[in-house]
Design an enzyme around this catalytic site. Structure first.
Site, mmCIF file in Angstrom:
data_model
loop_
_atom_site.group_PDB
_atom_site.id
_atom_site.type_symbol
_atom_site.label_atom_id
_atom_site.label_comp_id
_atom_site.label_asym_id
_atom_site.label_seq_id
_atom_site.Cartn_x
_atom_site.Cartn_y
_atom_site.Cartn_z
ATOM 1 N N TYR A 143 -17.593 -22.064 -39.699
ATOM 2 C CA TYR A 143 -19.037 -21.917 -39.771
ATOM 3 C C TYR A 143 -19.483 -20.711 -38.946
ATOM 4 C CZ TYR A 143 -23.933 -23.194 -40.058
ATOM 5 O OH TYR A 143 -25.285 -23.180 -40.303
ATOM 6 N N ASN A 160 -28.057 -31.691 -58.881
ATOM 7 C CA ASN A 160 -27.710 -33.023 -58.389
ATOM 8 C C ASN A 160 -27.317 -33.027 -56.909
ATOM 9 O OD1 ASN A 160 -27.309 -35.821 -58.732
ATOM 10 N ND2 ASN A 160 -25.081 -35.482 -58.807
ATOM 11 N N SER A 161 -27.414 -31.874 -56.272
ATOM 12 C CA SER A 161 -27.102 -31.819 -54.834
ATOM 13 C C SER A 161 -28.273 -32.402 -54.042
ATOM 14 C CB SER A 161 -26.875 -30.372 -54.412
ATOM 15 O OG SER A 161 -28.093 -29.653 -54.481
ATOM 16 N N GLY A 162 -28.072 -32.563 -52.752
ATOM 17 C CA GLY A 162 -29.147 -33.074 -51.904
ATOM 18 C C GLY A 162 -30.394 -32.215 -52.016
ATOM 19 N N VAL A 163 -30.238 -30.906 -51.847
ATOM 20 C CA VAL A 163 -31.380 -30.001 -51.979
ATOM 21 C C VAL A 163 -31.946 -30.083 -53.394
ATOM 22 C CG1 VAL A 163 -32.092 -27.576 -51.997
ATOM 23 C CG2 VAL A 163 -30.588 -28.410 -50.185
ATOM 24 N N ARG A 195 -23.354 -29.088 -63.466
ATOM 25 C CA ARG A 195 -22.038 -28.915 -64.069
ATOM 26 C C ARG A 195 -21.765 -30.080 -65.003
ATOM 27 N NH1 ARG A 195 -18.084 -28.698 -59.313
ATOM 28 N NH2 ARG A 195 -19.820 -29.951 -58.555
ATOM 29 N N TYR A 223 -29.414 -20.745 -51.301
ATOM 30 C CA TYR A 223 -29.315 -21.570 -50.091
ATOM 31 C C TYR A 223 -27.901 -22.063 -49.860
ATOM 32 C CZ TYR A 223 -29.505 -25.459 -53.389
ATOM 33 O OH TYR A 223 -29.240 -26.314 -54.430
ATOM 34 N N GLY A 224 -27.017 -21.801 -50.822
ATOM 35 C CA GLY A 224 -25.641 -22.244 -50.656
ATOM 36 C C GLY A 224 -24.747 -21.571 -51.673
ATOM 37 N N VAL A 269 -32.027 -22.840 -43.314
ATOM 38 C CA VAL A 269 -33.186 -23.488 -42.714
ATOM 39 C C VAL A 269 -33.094 -23.473 -41.187
ATOM 40 C CG1 VAL A 269 -32.466 -25.901 -42.659
ATOM 41 C CG2 VAL A 269 -34.830 -25.336 -43.195
#
Lengths: 348, 348
Positions: free
Chosen positions: B60, B158-161, B181, B250-251, B277
């Site tokens: 990270y 379908n991700s958290g975000v 997907r 964001y990812g 964030v």
């Protein structure tokens, strides 16, 4: 009284296709007497740009249905100004339009569309003044606030835009980091770019290998990255930006999508955007800024601070040679010379 | 008077490495009496985020040297507030910090670092309130001026975000176009996303095939594209933006660089940028805006307009099960339950 006409050779295409096949020399009749606010122009020179090739192929964003006269930028001389025209015979002019027929000997153009070009600017540079130099100028002035000594990084450093970026960075006091593709005689190219003011020149491979050490040595990060290539080359120059830096894309020579890392976008907070100078200039509210940009570009051209890229001059009647060469060797720009006195090869 | 301590189990790593190997259960001594402006917190729940995995691996952006207690977000309950604390026993709280030891039973935290979480918010959602919901909220509110009826397109729907984006679009009156997907039981996933408010759901292949027809049918283009995937998926959602639209990354779940076409950048004038964030909230001048964002997120959570994603609860003592499963099946989030009464599997 019947209207008088003059004959004008022109390079035209009557259908979309391979420019080496569909372009042909035609003879058009041009009114000899311009109306009130018009000028009769003798076109002097016009380059063969990648954009011209795309237009003829039918691959450009703005598709103008044939028959069409080729060319997207160039310079001409006013032969005769209409009675109410603001121009004078002898004035050098250009036109800012996506649909102007530059690859011809003569044309009659409305004053509205004409832009005065300083007669002191050499014809080669005047003919290529409306796309590359303002692209470079806007990218350096309109997106990021740069101070003297700040670094700018670019790929395609030997392209028309790239060379103008080098020259303008020099003129404005910015430092340029220039990436080029490796090639035979790379040292000659590097020397050439140093001569016009490049601070640092690397091949893609050299920069990949040595960027960490180099950035440490200058103890700074570029604020601005200028991308004319795309693919991994966009990733390479955008990854070394300082936090919050901007990467501006003006072309995609690699024909690959432009790549940016998660790290650059998410953690280094870079902004990636693009510019098409034609669209920029026509955007609502940009007219004054565009005129200012062109004034500044002309000043740089008159003072010799920007120069024309290496060009091979070809007479209009030999246009096929120029088109073929623009496929074979893209490192030397092809310039069509149309001026009445030079329109045929025997006179060049 | 000697200081009293309580024993607290904690999941720690003493060196960087594969989380399935280097994480271990330890017992720490925590001061039983918080000082003036501190609270003794009983941690209730904390998710296993991809970020946690990256931190343990040492991959990270912010590398905190081990030994370190795992976890990056979660929710706790104040057991005992210090004499000058602004909190009360029973308050639900979280911490906004990259280095807070959530994967533990107890902790003593300074008031400064604590954020009040509305006790009415379900524990699963409260434990996952500080990253995904504000990411979704900021992307929808801070970059582009959206009006009711405007379209937003996203991948990783379908991700958290992604799920928070769907719910917030619904709450704000925007229309969401959601790309996922392809997978077995795709219809169950689609139904699930429609239930939480998705307007349109496509697999990548369906959208590739049918986007032209679909965009014609809605007679609109999205103003905003939200990208958590990268690679060609970024290209897909950014290519259908309206002129001047924005794509926020964001990812990068695909672990591939984010791709954008020349056409999107140069001729469609899109802007590509990114958000983290954590960095956004800590950026100078953003504190008030961040507090406002978290207030709005809590309101949405209390009113049930945003919900927790599907989670599998695992007791702290069974942490290895949660870590392993977060590798095997990323569609169900792993939630560690630490609360004193539920910290061991026999009590869950």
């Amino acid at each position: 009284m019947s209207q008088k006409f003059i004959n004008s050779h022109a390079v035209v295409y009557k259908k979309f296709g391979d420019p080496r096949k569909v372009l042909e020399l035609d003879t058009l009749k041009i009114p000899a007497e311009p109306e009130k606010e018009q000028c009769l122009i003798e076109w002097l020179a016009s380059p063969v740009n990648p954009l011209d090739i795309n237009r003829v192929e039918g691959n450009y964003a703005f598709r103008e249905e044939p028959p069409v006269i080729g060319g997207t930028e160039g310079v001409g001389r006013v032969v005769k100004a209409g009675p109410n025209s603001r121009f004078r015979a002898g004035d050098h002019v250009t036109v800012f339009s996506a649909t102007t027929p530059f690859w011809a000997e003569y044309g009659v153009i409305d004053d509205d569309e004409l832009v005065k070009v300083d007669n002191r600017i050499p014809v080669e540079l005047a003919a290529t003044l409306m796309i590359n130099p303002p692209t470079a100028w806007l990218m350096l002035n309109d997106y990021v606030k740069l101070e003297k000594g700040d670094y700018v990084i670019q790929n395609a450093a030997n392209s028309g835009v790239g060379r103008n970026v080098i020259e303008m960075c020099k003129a404005f006091g910015y430092k340029s980091i220039n990436i080029v593709r490796n090639r035979d005689n790379i040292d000659i190219l590097k020397t050439d770019l140093w001569k016009i003011g490049a601070d640092h020149v690397f091949t893609e491979e050299e920069f990949k290998e040595g960027s960490r050490k180099f950035l440490k040595s200058i103890n700074a990060r570029p604020k601005l990255a200028l991308n004319g290539v795309g693919g991994k080359s966009a990733l390479q120059i955008s990854s070394v930006l300082e936090k919050g830096g901007t990467c501006i894309t003006y072309g995609g020579m690699s024909k690959k999508a432009h790549e940016f890392t998660t790290s650059a976008l998410v953690f280094n907070d870079i902004i990636a955007r693009g510019i098409s100078v034609g669209m920029w200039a026509r955007q609502e509210g940009n007219l004054d800024a565009w005129n200012h940009c062109m004034q500044e570009v002309q000043k740089l051209a008159v003072s010799g601070k920007i120069t024309a890229i290496p060009m091979e001059k070809v007479a209009l009647s030999d246009f096929k040679k120029a088109i073929n060469r623009s496929y074979d060797d893209r490192t030397v720009k092809q310039l069509l010379i149309m001026g009445g006195k030079n329109a045929t090869s025997s006179r060049l």
